[in-house]
Design an enzyme around this catalytic site. Structure first.
Site, PDB file in Angstrom:
ATOM      1  N   GLU A 335       0.911  -1.318   0.546  1.00  0.00           N
ATOM      2  CA  GLU A 335       0.120  -0.005   0.153  1.00  0.00           C
ATOM      3  C   GLU A 335       0.573   1.670   0.377  1.00  0.00           C
ATOM      4  OE1 GLU A 335      -4.120  -0.767   2.121  1.00  0.00           O
ATOM      5  OE2 GLU A 335      -2.107  -0.243   3.645  1.00  0.00           O
ATOM      6  N   CYS A 336       0.308   2.377  -0.642  1.00  0.00           N
ATOM      7  CA  CYS A 336       1.308   4.060  -0.921  1.00  0.00           C
ATOM      8  C   CYS A 336       2.443   3.633  -0.725  1.00  0.00           C
ATOM      9  CB  CYS A 336       0.469   4.269   0.120  1.00  0.00           C
ATOM     10  SG  CYS A 336       0.571   6.243  -0.052  1.00  0.00           S
TER      11      CYS A 336
END
Length: 467
Positions: A335-336
């Site tokens: 994620e991210c």
């Protein structure tokens, strides 16, 4: 169920609610009060300060990404039996989505949880305007329960003059004040506060803050107001029961990146995975030389890879370990910041380029402003590890970077209608900018853990779609 509880809410961002919350938690913790902190909204950093202070994980409660029923369940599940559950609000008390008034706001959360509210007001340069603000916040919605206020940036002589007048005009007690404390500085960067591990003298600052709060805030009145909270009913949501039944099973080894670079995780996400059988094995992409052995899955959350880009790129043995793992096609969630780490290169704002894992042929660059941010609804466009066609997941994005390829496995739609494509996804890969709270759609966690278990047991990853 009776749970003593309060929300510390602010009149706006920057009014001092995080500082007051940290000080109250520290002061009460020093007195032996059993505390459970919470943070309204999707913020990752404020909960880290809560956790550092009280020695137990703080929890996020988000009334946009989760249903009211799920919010009540998570609150009661985590707060049962404590002396005080303290919720730090988000932004200004009534600030939510512009096109859905109050949605996602601290006010909405306080109503869902029937929680009394302490309003934090930056009183610098004000006198009786404080009373007008309190009355305005009380009067805007008949459903909220503002039971007190604390003034920030106000010196003792002014506070003592204001207190009786404000209380007479509003009928609301002032619980205390916090004077200007220039030596207390919870520093910020683009995504919010600097994380606790990066502040060398944090404990000394917290100790000073706790001492001041003990002196200038009526903590006994605060505890008494918390006890006035009404009983709160809840039940285990059906979607959670179903996901746990389907996703749980034998233990499965999943590596998780956890250090001062990668630490943006929702504690409830990790707990749900653990409840389903995940054995989460922490490692540091910054300090370690290789991944834990015999992994059936890998989870790399968000953080600040751009801040530590040089050190990450110099740890070539870890880069190679992650690259080798990626080539095995075992389950990998990123994620991210984790998505950035899996990429080929990262170019900072000074145009200097760093080499990362090259699991994905994607290049990243830092931006001067938020590229895409806020709440989104993700809708899967094809089958993959976390979703099948049409499956919807509520999530959020917040990043000062962009990439050459953000993926197209999901459509991302903001509440205002703006949309874009997002996320790289296969049967074993989920990598993209969005952050997903698993309790927004618990089957997401079940699919992830179940896929890891299938790989560990020697089955193909699509085995879970047939079971």
């Amino acid at each position: 169920m009776r749970i003593p509880r309060l929300m510390i809410a602010g009149t706006g961002s920057g009014c001092g609610k995080t500082t007051l919350t940290a000080g109250i938690l520290a002061a009460l913790n020093n007195q032996g009060v059993d505390l459970q902190p919470f943070k309204a909204g999707p913020d990752f950093i404020d909960p880290q300060f809560h956790s550092h202070i009280v020695g137990k994980p703080s929890r996020n409660l988000d009334s946009w990404m989760m249903t009211p029923e799920m919010v009540r369940y998570l609150f009661c599940h985590n707060a049962t039996g404590v002396d005080l559950a303290l919720i730090e609000g988000v932004m200004g008390f009534y600030d939510g989505l512009l096109n859905e008034p109050l949605k996602g706001s601290s006010a909405e959360l306080s109503v869902i949880l029937k929680t009394p509210v302490i309003l934090v007001i930056n009183g610098k340069g004000m006198s009786l305007s404080v009373a007008a603000m309190i009355r305005g916040y009380m009067g805007l919605s008949p459903d909220v329960n503002i039971v007190g206020a604390i003034l920030n940036q106000v010196r003792e002589p002014i506070y003592k003059q204001l207190k009786p007048q404000v209380e007479e005009m509003t009928g609301v007690p002032l619980l205390g004040y916090l004077p200007p404390m220039p030596d207390i500085e919870l520093k910020s960067r683009q995504l919010g506060l600097v994380t606790p591990t990066e502040i060398v003298d944090l404990d000394a600052q917290i100790a000073k803050l706790a001492a001041q709060i003990t002196e200038s805030v009526d903590l006994q009145l605060l505890l008494n107001l918390a006890k006035s909270a009404p009983s709160l009913d809840h039940r285990v949501p059906e979607e959670l029961v179903s996901a746990l039944e389907w996703g749980s099973g034998s233990p499965v080894r999943i590596g998780i990146a956890q250090d001062k670079v990668f630490n943006f995780y929702y504690q409830d996400n990790l707990d749900l995975m653990t409840q389903m059988g995940a054995e989460l094995l922490p490692f540091s992409p910054l300090e370690d030389t290789q991944l834990p052995s015999e992994l059936a899955g890998l989870y790399i959350g968000g953080g600040y890879p751009e801040v530590y880009a040089a050190a990450l790129s110099e740890n070539v043995t870890m880069l190679e370990s992650v690259r080798t793992y990626g080539q095995t096609k075992k389950p990998l969630l990123a994620e991210c910041g984790g998505f950035m780490y899996l990429g080929r290169t990262l170019k900072d704002q000074a145009d200097k380029e760093y080499t990362f894992c090259n699991v994905l042929p994607v290049d990243f660059h830092m931006t001067e402003r938020l590229s895409r941010f806020g709440y989104i609804t993700l809708t899967a466009q094809r089958e993959g590890i976390l979703g099948g066609p049409g499956m919807a997941i509520r999530a959020h994005e917040f990043h000062y970077s962009d990439s050459s390829d953000n993926g197209d496995a999901f459509s991302a739609v903001r509440p205002n209608g703006r949309s874009w494509s997002a996320i790289h996804m296969t049967d074993t890969l989920f990598a993209g900018y969005p952050h997903i709270p698993f309790y927004a759609n618990p089957v997401v966690a079940a699919r992830a853990v179940k896929t890891c278990r299938a790989i560990q047991d020697g089955h193909p990853p699509d085995h879970i779609f047939r079971s």
